[in-house]
Design an enzyme around this catalytic site. Structure first.
Site, PDB file in Angstrom:
ATOM      1  N   LYS A 126       0.796  -1.177   0.165  1.00  0.00           N
ATOM      2  CA  LYS A 126       0.093  -0.070  -0.125  1.00  0.00           C
ATOM      3  C   LYS A 126       0.753   1.273   0.032  1.00  0.00           C
ATOM      4  O   LYS A 126       1.832   1.242   0.833  1.00  0.00           O
ATOM      5  CB  LYS A 126      -1.049   0.089   1.286  1.00  0.00           C
ATOM      6  CG  LYS A 126      -1.989   0.974   1.369  1.00  0.00           C
ATOM      7  CD  LYS A 126      -2.832   0.885   2.675  1.00  0.00           C
ATOM      8  CE  LYS A 126      -3.946   1.876   2.655  1.00  0.00           C
ATOM      9  NZ  LYS A 126      -4.733   1.659   3.834  1.00  0.00           N
ATOM     10  N   SER A 136      -9.739  -0.798   7.362  1.00  0.00           N
ATOM     11  CA  SER A 136      -9.007  -0.726   5.993  1.00  0.00           C
ATOM     12  C   SER A 136      -8.142  -1.915   5.102  1.00  0.00           C
ATOM     13  O   SER A 136      -7.863  -1.803   4.168  1.00  0.00           O
ATOM     14  CB  SER A 136      -8.234   0.513   5.828  1.00  0.00           C
ATOM     15  OG  SER A 136      -9.077   1.723   5.881  1.00  0.00           O
ATOM     16  N   SER A 191      -9.497   1.324   2.948  1.00  0.00           N
ATOM     17  CA  SER A 191      -8.804   2.095   2.009  1.00  0.00           C
ATOM     18  C   SER A 191      -7.623   1.453   1.249  1.00  0.00           C
ATOM     19  O   SER A 191      -7.074   1.990   0.264  1.00  0.00           O
ATOM     20  CB  SER A 191      -8.073   3.239   2.850  1.00  0.00           C
ATOM     21  OG  SER A 191      -7.249   2.639   3.929  1.00  0.00           O
TER      22      SER A 191
END
Lengths: 94, 486
Positions: B79, B178, B154
């Site tokens: 990420k 997330s 996310s």
């Protein structure tokens, strides 16, 4: 009721330069979300003593010895304006 | 075996036996990533040549016997809010569009030391704020099960990469769900450690008392393998705790016979999609059939967890995002600025997206003089009560189970106009961030062709029990074998 002026004041505190349209939308959003969050005010917390240390560890100390990070140049390379090893900024005092 | 079903376990066996080289594996994964990224937008940064070079290096180290870890040579999707020195890290924001961190974060360094090959940096909602990747400063990612739908967020990019075979595993971060929620929406396994297990050094901060890095994998065993490498006290993150070293894969197949599983009745109210409800009920039945004792339990204050989160988190966000001021790094708007104040406001206005501004305003407001007691202090008090609820319940049961998300993946744009509706997507995941508990989402089958996630929650520091229960469910259900057609 949260006024647009209050949100404007908040934006200034947060160093945000919002457009009039953004101000209007954010005021609406703030009211909507806080209306939802207000429910927690009904909960009886008179017996609660907030103990942040319970979930967070005790302070981890280390000895105060300066060490060269070796990355000063890498840090300065990311800055928009530098003067030697200083970050250059506009004047702070009038 | 198709690349989208390849696990760390299987890849490692193949590399160890010499059937597969890191270079070959990396090429397969990167070819697929390059083919699918224009359709799925999982990655913000794919650097095939760097990855190939690195894989070659790792092969040499494996050959010479200096590297023999389970992660050696295996491509990971990271990420884009985790720093790697000299490698563009954007946090999904225009304010860091060209930022090259001067340091590599602890978790990243641990993986690199273990021989991991970074396939690329994945898309996320800006500064990890969102549940769909629609708040990314660049573009939304697409769910590989239905490209008209969001992958969740996310950590949507990493979840997409893992589910579609654009990486063998991924790393995400979880502040309100997330890692777990996108894993659920993409049919992957996503896990959030106990707060304090995994170092946040190098994780671009969103809400420092809630953020945790967690693996996104195809199987529970893979999740435990990655967790073995990333957990541990870090002197650079003083919120990490010293715990006895544990192999989280040991005993993972012990089963759930006699395990006491609590089902919180508050997780099954209105707002939970009926198809998701059915899948979760089936999953609970399966656990019961495996020998677990199922018991309905009560978490009376849990309904307030989302409100508590949306007071505490934005306060921390408003503080953490204060550093983006156009002075030391990131976007700097100095052209029309007449004063230092203008540099701050112009840079932040230009660099931050709507959701970032929304949460900064929310947090600044509720922590400001006059409102602090009514909102922030109150939220901290209710947070404590919620923790007490969990303590009471874990005196009676060993694990809690429930849905990860109230619905399956929604359509892109469907919730974009109503921030509150988007926030409600995290209603079952947020309580674990608020209380610091470890939790994992595992695939629980499909509802109308879309993945459903089962969430298992353990007491603080009991990830071993959590993995054991999750593994038992996974093996009995076989749902981890499902993958999107793409």
């Amino acid at each position: 009721m949260i006024s647009k002026q209050e949100v404007e004041k908040t934006a200034k505190l947060a160093r945000l330069n919002l457009t009039d349209e953004e101000l209007k939308k954010l005021t609406q959003d703030l009211v909507r979300v806080l209306d939802y969050c207000k429910a927690i005010q009904q909960i009886d917390t008179s017996e609660v003593e907030v103990n942040l240390a319970e979930s967070h560890p005790v302070n981890q100390n280390r000895s105060d010895e300066p060490v060269d990070s070796g990355i000063q140049k890498d840090i300065l390379d990311q800055a928009p304006e530098v003067d030697g090893t200083y970050f250059e900024v506009k004047e702070v005092l009038d | 075996m198709h690349i989208k079903n390849l696990t760390i376990e299987t890849a490692h066996e193949a590399i160890k036996s010499g059937d597969l080289s890191a270079e070959q594996l990396t090429k397969q994964v990167l070819d697929r990533a390059q083919e699918l990224n224009p359709k799925l937008f999982a990655y913000l940064n794919l650097n095939a040549s760097t990855a190939q070079q690195r894989a070659k290096q790792v092969d040499e180290q494996i050959k010479s016997g200096t590297l023999s870890t389970e992660l050696a040579g295996i491509p990971v999707a990271v990420k884009d809010n985790m720093t790697i020195k000299g490698s563009r890290t954007t946090a999904g924001s225009k304010i860091l569009e060209n930022y090259k961190p001067p340091f590599t974060g602890t978790v990243m360094q641990k993986l690199l030391d273990a021989g991991a090959v970074v396939a690329g940096k994945t898309n996320l909602d800006e500064f990890a704020m969102g549940s769909s990747t629609e708040n990314s400063g660049f573009y939304p990612s697409r769910n590989p099960w239905d490209t008209e739908r969001v992958p969740g967020g996310s950590s949507g990019g990493s979840a997409v990469a893992v589910a579609s075979g654009m990486a063998v595993y991924g790393l995400g971060s979880d502040t309100g769900g997330s890692v777990r929620q996108p894993a659920a929406m993409c049919g992957a396994v996503g896990m959030k450690p106990t707060y304090g297990r995994v170092s946040r050094h190098g994780l671009i901060a969103m809400a420092s008392s809630l953020d945790q890095i967690g693996p996104i994998t195809k199987t529970v065993k893979d999740s435990a393998i990655v967790f073995n490498y990333i957990n541990g006290f870090d002197p650079k993150d003083s919120t990490t705790r010293k715990k006895d070293p544990t192999d989280f894969t040991a005993g993972i197949d012990q089963g759930v016979k006699g395990l006491r599983i609590g089902v919180p009745k508050q997780f099954f109210g209105e707002g939970l999609n009926s198809e998701v409800n059915n899948s979760i009920r089936e999953a609970i039945d399966l656990l019961s059939a495996q020998g677990a004792e199922i018991k309905e339990i009560d978490l009376p204050k849990i309904a307030n967890a989302l409100a508590v989160y949306y007071v505490i988190m934005p306060v921390e966000v408003s503080s953490n995002l204060g550093r983006y001021d156009g002075i030391r790094y990131g976007l700097s708007e100095r052209k029309d600025a007449k004063s230092l104040f203008d540099v701050y406001t112009n840079s932040r206005e230009a660099g931050f997206g709507d959701e970032a501004k929304r949460r900064i305003i929310l947090g600044t407001y509720t922590s400001s003089a006059g409102y602090y007691d009514a909102y922030y202090k109150k939220a901290l008090e209710v947070q404590q009560l919620i923790r007490e609820d969990f303590k009471k319940v874990f005196a009676e049961v060993d694990i809690l189970v429930g849905p990860t998300a109230p619905t399956t993946a929604f359509k892109i744009g469907e919730l974009a106009d109503d921030p509150l509706a988007m926030y409600l997507s995290d209603i079952f995941t947020v309580p674990m961030n608020i209380s610091g508990l470890p939790a994992i989402s595992v695939p629980a089958g499909l509802a109308q062709g879309l993945p459903v996630g089962l969430q298992l929650i353990a007491p603080w520091w009991q990830e071993a029990v959590m993995f054991r229960a999750a593994y038992a469910y996974e093996q009995a259900s076989g749902n981890h074998k499902l993958s999107p057609e793409i």
